[in-house]
Design a protein around this motif. Structure first.
Motif, mmCIF file in Angstrom:
data_model
loop_
_atom_site.group_PDB
_atom_site.id
_atom_site.type_symbol
_atom_site.label_atom_id
_atom_site.label_comp_id
_atom_site.label_asym_id
_atom_site.label_seq_id
_atom_site.Cartn_x
_atom_site.Cartn_y
_atom_site.Cartn_z
ATOM 1 N N GLY A 154 0.804 -1.215 0.000
ATOM 2 C CA GLY A 154 0.000 0.000 0.000
ATOM 3 C C GLY A 154 0.839 1.269 0.000
ATOM 4 N N THR A 155 2.061 1.184 0.513
ATOM 5 C CA THR A 155 2.927 2.368 0.497
ATOM 6 C C THR A 155 3.320 2.775 -0.914
ATOM 7 O OG1 THR A 155 4.914 0.979 0.749
ATOM 8 C CG2 THR A 155 3.845 1.759 2.760
ATOM 9 N N MET A 156 3.193 1.858 -1.870
ATOM 10 C CA MET A 156 3.504 2.200 -3.258
ATOM 11 C C MET A 156 2.498 3.189 -3.841
ATOM 12 S SD MET A 156 4.561 -1.622 -4.569
ATOM 13 C CE MET A 156 4.299 -1.176 -6.270
ATOM 14 N N MET A 157 1.309 3.261 -3.246
ATOM 15 C CA MET A 157 0.279 4.155 -3.755
ATOM 16 C C MET A 157 0.411 5.575 -3.211
ATOM 17 S SD MET A 157 -3.088 1.693 -3.869
ATOM 18 C CE MET A 157 -2.987 1.218 -2.135
ATOM 19 N N LEU A 158 1.326 5.795 -2.274
ATOM 20 C CA LEU A 158 1.535 7.135 -1.743
ATOM 21 C C LEU A 158 2.384 7.952 -2.712
ATOM 22 C CD1 LEU A 158 2.322 6.433 2.030
ATOM 23 C CD2 LEU A 158 0.246 7.451 1.079
ATOM 24 N N PRO A 159 1.903 9.091 -3.176
ATOM 25 C CA PRO A 159 2.737 9.930 -4.057
ATOM 26 C C PRO A 159 3.965 10.433 -3.315
ATOM 27 C CG PRO A 159 0.411 10.587 -4.119
ATOM 28 C CD PRO A 159 0.556 9.633 -2.979
ATOM 29 N N GLY A 160 5.038 10.635 -4.061
ATOM 30 C CA GLY A 160 6.268 11.118 -3.437
ATOM 31 C C GLY A 160 6.115 12.484 -2.806
ATOM 32 N N MET A 164 7.511 13.996 0.965
ATOM 33 C CA MET A 164 8.690 14.810 0.686
ATOM 34 C C MET A 164 9.037 15.728 1.854
ATOM 35 S SD MET A 164 9.276 17.357 -2.549
ATOM 36 C CE MET A 164 8.817 16.031 -3.673
ATOM 37 N N ILE A 165 8.061 16.463 2.372
ATOM 38 C CA ILE A 165 8.326 17.415 3.458
ATOM 39 C C ILE A 165 8.661 16.696 4.762
ATOM 40 C CG2 ILE A 165 7.321 19.254 4.865
ATOM 41 C CD1 ILE A 165 5.822 20.207 2.408
ATOM 42 N N PRO A 166 7.895 15.673 5.197
ATOM 43 C CA PRO A 166 8.293 14.965 6.428
ATOM 44 C C PRO A 166 9.694 14.355 6.341
ATOM 45 C CG PRO A 166 6.046 14.418 5.831
ATOM 46 C CD PRO A 166 6.607 15.188 4.688
ATOM 47 N N THR A 167 10.041 13.806 5.179
ATOM 48 C CA THR A 167 11.373 13.232 5.026
ATOM 49 C C THR A 167 12.448 14.307 5.117
ATOM 50 O OG1 THR A 167 10.445 11.517 3.589
ATOM 51 C CG2 THR A 167 12.823 11.816 3.543
ATOM 52 N N TRP A 171 15.668 14.516 7.877
ATOM 53 C CA TRP A 171 17.092 14.667 7.543
ATOM 54 C C TRP A 171 17.634 16.011 8.024
ATOM 55 C CZ3 TRP A 171 19.419 10.467 6.860
ATOM 56 C CH2 TRP A 171 18.868 9.407 6.119
ATOM 57 N N ASN A 172 16.801 17.036 8.009
ATOM 58 C CA ASN A 172 17.239 18.326 8.519
ATOM 59 C C ASN A 172 17.479 18.266 10.020
ATOM 60 O OD1 ASN A 172 17.836 21.163 8.170
ATOM 61 N ND2 ASN A 172 15.881 21.595 9.193
ATOM 62 N N GLY A 173 16.613 17.540 10.732
ATOM 63 C CA GLY A 173 16.813 17.368 12.159
ATOM 64 C C GLY A 173 18.070 16.576 12.485
ATOM 65 N N LEU A 174 18.448 15.672 11.597
ATOM 66 C CA LEU A 174 19.676 14.895 11.789
ATOM 67 C C LEU A 174 20.918 15.633 11.299
ATOM 68 C CD1 LEU A 174 18.407 11.366 10.652
ATOM 69 C CD2 LEU A 174 18.813 12.160 12.990
ATOM 70 N N TYR A 257 18.267 18.416 -1.428
ATOM 71 C CA TYR A 257 19.223 18.247 -0.324
ATOM 72 C C TYR A 257 20.618 18.802 -0.601
ATOM 73 C CZ TYR A 257 15.739 15.074 1.568
ATOM 74 O OH TYR A 257 14.575 14.537 2.058
ATOM 75 N N LEU A 258 21.001 18.996 -1.862
ATOM 76 C CA LEU A 258 22.369 19.413 -2.160
ATOM 77 C C LEU A 258 22.434 20.927 -2.332
ATOM 78 C CD1 LEU A 258 23.463 16.591 -4.634
ATOM 79 C CD2 LEU A 258 23.670 16.680 -2.144
ATOM 80 N N ARG A 259 23.430 21.537 -1.705
ATOM 81 C CA ARG A 259 23.596 22.985 -1.731
ATOM 82 C C ARG A 259 24.900 23.404 -2.406
ATOM 83 N NH1 ARG A 259 19.150 22.240 -0.607
ATOM 84 N NH2 ARG A 259 17.926 22.943 1.200
ATOM 85 N N ASP A 260 25.969 22.700 -2.155
ATOM 86 C CA ASP A 260 27.290 23.068 -2.646
ATOM 87 C C ASP A 260 27.599 22.298 -3.922
ATOM 88 O OD1 ASP A 260 29.826 23.961 -2.969
ATOM 89 O OD2 ASP A 260 30.641 23.140 -1.105
#
Length: 321
Positions: A154-160, A164-167, A171-174, A257-260
């Motif tokens: 069922g997770t395959m039916m979730l749009p990216g 995107m924002i929770p993920t 990573w920002n918190g880490l 995620y990439l800045r530099d």
């Protein structure tokens, strides 16, 4: 009556005897069965020959349609900027300056190295983690296995866009935003599609083989590592190649995620080239096209080397289970 006996023909006066020159029945004039079968066989051969010719022509046309863009791209990479869009497959002015300029204008070697690192880590981790989860769903019998597997699918039916924002917040918190880690570390938890594909392959393997290994003293992980994984090499090759292609061409996560520029991957680097060489309405497409050719060749090599494994893996996974 004189008493003279008169002998009548056998059968009585039923009529005259049949004539010997009577007409031959119509059935005798038809084509013999062997000749009719030969005619039908010849017709089938002609139809088969015609269908093969049609199939070859259709495949050739489709091949030209799919190959032409890449041939045009390679041809344009050897043209000067004024002739890039002249639509000639053979350059009128052949030059190698574009391949020299692209290495001078951008750190293409560093981008390729970053992409290789991310691709290898992502492909290896998702292949191994998905295989472990698929093995658990195929080998072990436990209550709620079907419902849990349905939840994974069922997770395959979730749009990216939904995750995107929770993920990103995770990573920002880490403290990993701006590094290559978010581009591959998520694969440590497997992929629903690859889990489904590998589970179908594992279900087609004989369970008695694993039970015999357990009787001989093999551990659960030993059965998985020494017996199950070697038997599903075609399916593992499919997962590996699919993930290599997905990560090599992934632009969305690199943009997030990439800045530099020192951490750019190839897709993110190509995007920066498009932005950098679009000044004054005069685009240096020869630089962008040349960089695209250089970054496309590795994927062509990967598919050329692994094409047999891809076909065997997809066919086996579709037929088994």
């Amino acid at each position: 009556m004189t008493g003279v006996d008169v002998e009548l023909p056998v059968g009585g006066p039923a009529g005259p005897a049949p004539r010997r020159d009577a007409a031959v029945p119509a059935a005798a004039t038809t084509v013999p069965p062997t000749d009719a079968a030969a005619l039908r066989g010849e017709g089938r051969r002609k139809r088969t020959r015609a269908s093969r010719v049609f199939a070859w022509v259709a495949l050739a046309l489709l091949g030209i349609v799919f190959v032409y863009p890449f041939v045009w791209l390679v041809s344009a990479s050897f043209k000067p900027r004024t002739e890039v869009f002249d639509n000639r497959l053979i350059p009128e002015t052949f030059t190698l300056d574009n391949y020299v300029s692209v290495w001078q204008e951008a750190p293409l070697g560093l981008w390729l190295m970053n992409t290789v690192i991310v691709t290898v880590l992502a492909a290896v981790t998702v292949t191994f983690s998905s295989a472990m989860v698929a093995w658990g769903f195929s080998y072990f019998r436990f209550r709620g296995r079907g419902a849990l597997f349905a939840l994974v699918l069922g997770t395959m039916m979730l749009p990216g866009a939904v995750t995107m924002i929770p993920t990103f917040l995770i990573w920002n918190g880490l403290g990993q935003v701006g590094t290559l880690t978010p581009l591959w570390a998520g694969n440590l938890f497997g992929s629903a599609f690859y889990i489904f594909l590998l589970r179908q392959f594992f279900l087609g393997l004989p369970r008695d083989l694993f039970e015999a290994a357990r009787i001989d003293g093999a551990s659960q992980f030993g059965v998985f590592w020494r017996i199950a994984l070697p038997l599903c090499k075609p399916a593992l090759a499919v997962v590996l190649v699919f993930e290599v292609q997905a990560v090599w061409t992934d632009l969305m996560r690199a943009l997030i995620y990439l800045r530099d520029s020192d951490t750019f991957t190839v897709p993110r680097g190509l995007k920066s080239l498009v932005d950098a060489f679009g000044f004054g309405g005069e685009w240096h497409w020869e630089i962008i096209i040349t960089a695209s050719v250089i970054t496309t060749i590795p994927m062509i090599i990967v598919f050329f080397v692994a094409q047999r494994q891809i076909i065997d893996g997809v066919a086996s996974s579709g037929l088994k289970g």
